[in-house]
Design a protein around this motif. Structure first.
Motif, PDB file in Angstrom:
ATOM      1  N   VAL A 144       0.842  -1.203  -0.067  1.00  0.00           N
ATOM      2  CA  VAL A 144       0.097   0.041   0.112  1.00  0.00           C
ATOM      3  C   VAL A 144       0.937   1.264  -0.095  1.00  0.00           C
ATOM      4  CG1 VAL A 144      -1.704   1.332   1.168  1.00  0.00           C
ATOM      5  CG2 VAL A 144      -1.846  -1.221   1.177  1.00  0.00           C
ATOM      6  N   SER A 145       0.527   2.122  -0.797  1.00  0.00           N
ATOM      7  CA  SER A 145       1.137   3.443  -0.873  1.00  0.00           C
ATOM      8  C   SER A 145       0.528   4.617  -0.684  1.00  0.00           C
ATOM      9  CB  SER A 145       2.173   3.533  -2.119  1.00  0.00           C
ATOM     10  OG  SER A 145       1.326   3.739  -3.232  1.00  0.00           O
ATOM     11  N   TYR A 146       0.872   5.784  -0.317  1.00  0.00           N
ATOM     12  CA  TYR A 146       0.181   6.975   0.108  1.00  0.00           C
ATOM     13  C   TYR A 146       0.841   8.272  -0.336  1.00  0.00           C
ATOM     14  CZ  TYR A 146      -2.943  10.745   1.798  1.00  0.00           C
ATOM     15  OH  TYR A 146      -3.744  11.422   1.913  1.00  0.00           O
ATOM     16  N   ARG A 147       0.602   9.143  -1.268  1.00  0.00           N
ATOM     17  CA  ARG A 147       1.430  10.205  -1.678  1.00  0.00           C
ATOM     18  C   ARG A 147       0.798  11.290  -1.083  1.00  0.00           C
ATOM     19  NH1 ARG A 147       0.696  13.241  -6.404  1.00  0.00           N
ATOM     20  NH2 ARG A 147      -0.852  12.018  -7.470  1.00  0.00           N
ATOM     21  N   PHE A 148       1.355  12.137  -0.375  1.00  0.00           N
ATOM     22  CA  PHE A 148       1.299  13.317   0.554  1.00  0.00           C
ATOM     23  C   PHE A 148       1.194  14.548  -0.480  1.00  0.00           C
ATOM     24  CE2 PHE A 148       2.734  10.674   3.897  1.00  0.00           C
ATOM     25  CZ  PHE A 148       1.656  10.889   4.897  1.00  0.00           C
ATOM     26  N   ASP A 149       2.152  14.751  -1.357  1.00  0.00           N
ATOM     27  CA  ASP A 149       2.142  15.903  -2.222  1.00  0.00           C
ATOM     28  C   ASP A 149       2.850  15.142  -3.355  1.00  0.00           C
ATOM     29  OD1 ASP A 149       4.773  15.863  -1.693  1.00  0.00           O
ATOM     30  OD2 ASP A 149       4.349  17.319  -0.037  1.00  0.00           O
ATOM     31  N   ASN A 150       3.356  16.074  -4.452  1.00  0.00           N
ATOM     32  CA  ASN A 150       4.163  15.414  -5.513  1.00  0.00           C
ATOM     33  C   ASN A 150       5.398  15.001  -5.091  1.00  0.00           C
ATOM     34  OD1 ASN A 150       2.160  16.137  -7.236  1.00  0.00           O
ATOM     35  ND2 ASN A 150       2.627  18.168  -7.623  1.00  0.00           N
TER      36      ASN A 150
END
Length: 410
Positions: A144-150
């Motif tokens: 699982v991955s999560y991107r906070f911003d670019n």
């Protein structure tokens, strides 16, 4: 049921790996670039490289493929070199990643990741004891991955590890009995944590670091319980450390890693990874005196119109070290490391590429070559009551492999 499914997929394997008993990379893209991947966005490959970077370029990506592994191994204990028959393996790979929204991605994957094996059943000289070893490790992962911003991403991969171990040989005694406890299997739970940050130019020194990505990973150790395997294999030689409950435990080590990558002018990508495997803290390997291992990987990729070329280099310090061979304990460790668990290969040269058949379907390939490495250790202290009497043991070890994967995205 899960255990049966994994066993069916891996029943034909006698896995060989390169960094200790770990593959230098998971997937054709990573392996073609020297095993790098901690700071590279490799999509469906990255569930066990760095889960923070599994986000696919499109919404969904499937990966299916495998590796044909061809080790070349020979052992000498006084009567010339004897060649191991374990010279061909097939290692499967399958994964899927899905972009839920602009920030969240998840996936499922199953990979052969590590192992080791020799087969000297055809040797009649007596020096190899007709030893057969087979360690097989596969992982069923849910990244699982999560991107906070670019710029900042984090990831987590819990995985189920299937492991199988078999050690058997003919005793070098007057009775000449065969010793072995049969194939033992186990399931364990492991965890991989990852993070990645891409400099955009707004940070301090951003002017100089723009486009550079840094990645960090930590993998937990996983204990495997193989009833009586190690104890029965070593009790004839009175090797201390396998005479109690530890004789049933073999632990894949914890690992730390850091990676850097930089894409230049959209076509050139450079990558560097450093990994550190804690073999000295791993049950079972610690008894065989395996040392912590530093791994350095370099990779390069050139992106053309509808195709890519990749190359790399991987260097790993050997986890096995020669012990004091004039003592019974040191000689026994030297013998079992070189004969049954010869993790001696250190350098790997890699090349590969990608061909885009269509907008959705890409084929990736990698070739990895490890040149021949020869090690000779003192075994003069082996207990003479075993009738296995030679002053030294030597192993010659080289490897080559082909990896092919098909990536389908939409």
């Amino acid at each position: 049921m899960l255990k049966r499914v994994i066993l069916l997929l891996s029943a034909a394997l006698t896995l060989w790996a390169t960094n200790g008993d770990e593959l230098i990379g998971i997937g054709a893209k990573s392996r073609a670039m020297g095993g790098t991947g901690i700071a590279l966005n490799l999509g469906a490959e990255n569930g066990l490289n760095n889960p923070a970077l599994i986000e696919p370029e499109s919404k969904t990506e499937f990966l299916l493929g495998g590796t044909i592994f061809m080790p070349d191994l020979s052992f000498a204990g006084g009567d010339g070199y004897q060649k191991s028959a374990a010279d061909l393996s097939v290692i499967p790979a399958a994964s899927f990643v899905q972009k839920v929204d602009s920030r969240l991605s998840f996936g499922v994957g199953m990979f052969g990741t590590a192992g080791m094996g020799v087969d000297y059943r055809d040797d009649t000289s007596g020096s190899t004891m007709q030893m057969v070893t087979s360690l097989q490790i596969m992982k069923f992962a849910v990244p699982v991955s999560y991107r906070f911003d670019n710029n900042l991403r984090i990831g987590y991969t819990p995985y189920i590890q299937y492991s199988a171990l078999d050690i058997n040989y003919k005793e070098p005694t007057l009775l000449g009995r065969y010793r072995g406890a049969g194939l033992a299997q186990d399931l364990g739970i492991g965890h991989l944590f990852g993070a990645a940050y891409r400099f955009s130019g707004s940070e301090p020194l951003g002017r100089y670091l723009q486009g550079v990505r840094i990645g960090l990973v930590y993998r937990s150790a996983v204990k495997m319980h193989f009833k009586d395997q190690l104890r029965q294999a070593t009790e004839l030689f009175h090797l201390l450390g396998y005479l109690d409950d530890m004789g049933e435990t073999l632990q894949q080590p914890a690992e730390w890693g850091i990676g850097l990558s930089r894409t230049w002018r959209a076509r050139h990508t450079f990558a560097f990874d450093w990994r550190y495997l804690l073999w000295s803290d791993a049950d079972g390997y610690a008894t065989l005196r395996w040392s912590d291992q530093h791994i350095f990987a370099l990779g390069y990729a050139y992106k053309g119109e509808g195709w890519s070329l990749r190359a790399g280099y991987n260097y790993a310090t050997s986890p096995i070290r020669e012990q004091e061979g004039t003592t019974s304990q040191g000689a026994t460790v030297n013998l079992f490391n070189l004969l049954g668990f010869p993790a001696t290969v250190q350098q790997h040269y890699t090349v590969g590429g990608e061909y885009r058949i269509s907008r959705h379907l890409h084929l990736n390939a990698a070739f990895v070559y490890a040149p021949k490495q020869t090690r000779t250790y003192d075994t003069s202290g082996i207990d003479p009551t075993t009738l296995l009497i030679f002053e030294s043991a030597s192993v010659r070890h080289a490897q080559s492999s082909f990896t092919i994967t098909a990536n389908y995205s939409f």
